[in-house]
Design a protein around this motif. Sequence first.
Motif, PDB file in Angstrom:
ATOM      1  N   ASP A  34      27.577  43.763  51.279  1.00 18.64           N
ATOM      2  CA  ASP A  34      28.521  43.256  52.272  1.00 18.64           C
ATOM      3  C   ASP A  34      29.641  42.448  51.641  1.00 18.64           C
ATOM      4  OD1 ASP A  34      27.029  44.422  54.263  1.00 18.64           O
ATOM      5  OD2 ASP A  34      25.927  42.590  54.738  1.00 18.64           O
ATOM      6  N   GLU A  35      29.342  41.778  50.526  1.00 21.96           N
ATOM      7  CA  GLU A  35      30.333  40.904  49.905  1.00 21.96           C
ATOM      8  C   GLU A  35      30.413  41.171  48.405  1.00 21.96           C
ATOM      9  OE1 GLU A  35      29.055  36.954  50.778  1.00 21.96           O
ATOM     10  OE2 GLU A  35      29.816  37.021  52.821  1.00 21.96           O
ATOM     11  N   VAL A  36      31.606  41.023  47.874  1.00 23.33           N
ATOM     12  CA  VAL A  36      31.816  41.130  46.428  1.00 23.33           C
ATOM     13  C   VAL A  36      32.540  39.859  45.989  1.00 23.33           C
ATOM     14  CG1 VAL A  36      32.826  42.453  44.545  1.00 23.33           C
ATOM     15  CG2 VAL A  36      32.058  43.646  46.619  1.00 23.33           C
ATOM     16  N   PRO A  37      31.806  38.911  45.401  1.00 21.53           N
ATOM     17  CA  PRO A  37      32.474  37.689  44.943  1.00 21.53           C
ATOM     18  C   PRO A  37      33.345  37.994  43.721  1.00 21.53           C
ATOM     19  CG  PRO A  37      30.166  37.663  44.315  1.00 21.53           C
ATOM     20  CD  PRO A  37      30.384  38.895  45.134  1.00 21.53           C
ATOM     21  N   PHE A  38      34.514  37.377  43.681  1.00 20.38           N
ATOM     22  CA  PHE A  38      35.367  37.560  42.513  1.00 20.38           C
ATOM     23  C   PHE A  38      36.050  36.261  42.134  1.00 20.38           C
ATOM     24  CE2 PHE A  38      38.350  38.495  45.930  1.00 20.38           C
ATOM     25  CZ  PHE A  38      39.560  37.990  45.495  1.00 20.38           C
ATOM     26  N   GLU A  39      36.386  36.188  40.849  1.00 21.19           N
ATOM     27  CA  GLU A  39      37.075  35.029  40.294  1.00 21.19           C
ATOM     28  C   GLU A  39      38.383  35.529  39.694  1.00 21.19           C
ATOM     29  OE1 GLU A  39      35.231  31.786  37.634  1.00 21.19           O
ATOM     30  OE2 GLU A  39      36.015  33.308  36.253  1.00 21.19           O
ATOM     31  N   LEU A  40      39.477  34.897  40.067  1.00 21.99           N
ATOM     32  CA  LEU A  40      40.795  35.265  39.554  1.00 21.99           C
ATOM     33  C   LEU A  40      41.279  34.184  38.595  1.00 21.99           C
ATOM     34  CD1 LEU A  40      43.373  36.990  39.523  1.00 21.99           C
ATOM     35  CD2 LEU A  40      44.119  35.737  41.555  1.00 21.99           C
ATOM     36  N   LYS A  58      26.957  40.887  41.058  1.00 22.82           N
ATOM     37  CA  LYS A  58      27.429  39.747  40.281  1.00 22.82           C
ATOM     38  C   LYS A  58      28.920  39.520  40.527  1.00 22.82           C
ATOM     39  CE  LYS A  58      28.593  42.350  36.182  1.00 22.82           C
ATOM     40  NZ  LYS A  58      29.295  42.060  34.990  1.00 22.82           N
ATOM     41  N   GLN A  59      29.379  38.360  40.170  1.00 27.35           N
ATOM     42  CA  GLN A  59      30.783  38.010  40.371  1.00 27.35           C
ATOM     43  C   GLN A  59      31.691  38.880  39.499  1.00 27.35           C
ATOM     44  OE1 GLN A  59      32.197  34.048  39.127  1.00 27.35           O
ATOM     45  NE2 GLN A  59      32.995  33.872  41.209  1.00 27.35           N
ATOM     46  N   VAL A  60      32.754  39.372  40.101  1.00 33.17           N
ATOM     47  CA  VAL A  60      33.752  40.182  39.407  1.00 33.17           C
ATOM     48  C   VAL A  60      34.795  39.234  38.816  1.00 33.17           C
ATOM     49  CG1 VAL A  60      35.623  41.832  39.780  1.00 33.17           C
ATOM     50  CG2 VAL A  60      33.405  42.207  40.861  1.00 33.17           C
ATOM     51  N   HIS A  61      35.158  39.470  37.574  1.00 28.21           N
ATOM     52  CA  HIS A  61      36.174  38.659  36.907  1.00 28.21           C
ATOM     53  C   HIS A  61      37.484  39.442  36.854  1.00 28.21           C
ATOM     54  CE1 HIS A  61      33.317  35.614  35.712  1.00 28.21           C
ATOM     55  NE2 HIS A  61      32.491  36.596  35.476  1.00 28.21           N
ATOM     56  N   VAL A  62      38.533  38.817  37.347  1.00 31.88           N
ATOM     57  CA  VAL A  62      39.868  39.425  37.385  1.00 31.88           C
ATOM     58  C   VAL A  62      40.810  38.495  36.626  1.00 31.88           C
ATOM     59  CG1 VAL A  62      41.744  40.237  38.868  1.00 31.88           C
ATOM     60  CG2 VAL A  62      39.372  40.398  39.664  1.00 31.88           C
ATOM     61  N   THR A  63      41.663  39.080  35.805  1.00 34.01           N
ATOM     62  CA  THR A  63      42.669  38.285  35.103  1.00 34.01           C
ATOM     63  C   THR A  63      44.047  38.688  35.597  1.00 34.01           C
ATOM     64  OG1 THR A  63      42.760  39.862  33.265  1.00 34.01           O
ATOM     65  CG2 THR A  63      41.278  37.996  33.029  1.00 34.01           C
ATOM     66  N   ALA A  64      44.941  37.726  35.619  1.00 38.02           N
ATOM     67  CA  ALA A  64      46.312  37.985  36.051  1.00 38.02           C
ATOM     68  C   ALA A  64      47.277  37.307  35.095  1.00 38.02           C
ATOM     69  CB  ALA A  64      46.535  37.461  37.471  1.00 38.02           C
ATOM     70  N   PHE A  65      48.427  37.923  34.933  1.00 36.29           N
ATOM     71  CA  PHE A  65      49.474  37.315  34.122  1.00 36.29           C
ATOM     72  C   PHE A  65      50.809  37.544  34.809  1.00 36.29           C
ATOM     73  CE2 PHE A  65      49.133  41.658  32.641  1.00 36.29           C
ATOM     74  CZ  PHE A  65      50.448  42.061  32.483  1.00 36.29           C
ATOM     75  N   TRP A  66      51.747  36.666  34.527  1.00 39.24           N
ATOM     76  CA  TRP A  66      53.083  36.744  35.106  1.00 39.24           C
ATOM     77  C   TRP A  66      53.940  37.662  34.257  1.00 39.24           C
ATOM     78  CZ3 TRP A  66      55.464  36.250  39.436  1.00 39.24           C
ATOM     79  CH2 TRP A  66      56.846  36.141  39.480  1.00 39.24           C
ATOM     80  N   ASP A  67      54.477  38.701  34.853  1.00 40.66           N
ATOM     81  CA  ASP A  67      55.410  39.610  34.178  1.00 40.66           C
ATOM     82  C   ASP A  67      56.808  39.141  34.558  1.00 40.66           C
ATOM     83  OD1 ASP A  67      57.163  41.667  33.456  1.00 40.66           O
ATOM     84  OD2 ASP A  67      55.704  43.238  33.896  1.00 40.66           O
ATOM     85  N   LEU A 121      43.604  42.032  46.295  1.00 39.13           N
ATOM     86  CA  LEU A 121      42.317  42.116  45.602  1.00 39.13           C
ATOM     87  C   LEU A 121      41.149  42.179  46.577  1.00 39.13           C
ATOM     88  CD1 LEU A 121      42.991  39.608  42.705  1.00 39.13           C
ATOM     89  CD2 LEU A 121      42.796  42.098  42.516  1.00 39.13           C
ATOM     90  N   GLU A 122      41.242  41.458  47.683  1.00 35.91           N
ATOM     91  CA  GLU A 122      40.175  41.470  48.685  1.00 35.91           C
ATOM     92  C   GLU A 122      39.948  42.871  49.249  1.00 35.91           C
ATOM     93  OE1 GLU A 122      41.454  38.486  51.467  1.00 35.91           O
ATOM     94  OE2 GLU A 122      40.836  36.839  50.142  1.00 35.91           O
TER      95      GLU A 122
END
Length: 77
Positions: A58-64, A2-11, A41-42
């Motif tokens: 073979d592939e890991v879909p992710f959402e940033l 399943k798609q991996v969910h990644v969160t990012a924030f500006w420090d 991340l890739e």
Amino acid sequence: MKQVHVTAFWDAEASVWVAESEDVPGLVTEAEDMDSLMKKLEVLIPELLDENGYPDGDEVPFELNAKITGTAHRMAA
């Protein structure tokens, strides 16, 4: 997988984007810009999933999803 969910924030203090994910144990990384963060991340996502025994694929879909906040100031009239 399943798609991996990644969160990012500006420090702002460190001047870097910080990314983390509850879907990938141990994933915490930072980069100065979004392009660099995506490249990290890739590489990191599949490596950490392998280390944690997640199924091969073979592939890991992710959402940033990125969040940046600021403050706007009103001009005196």
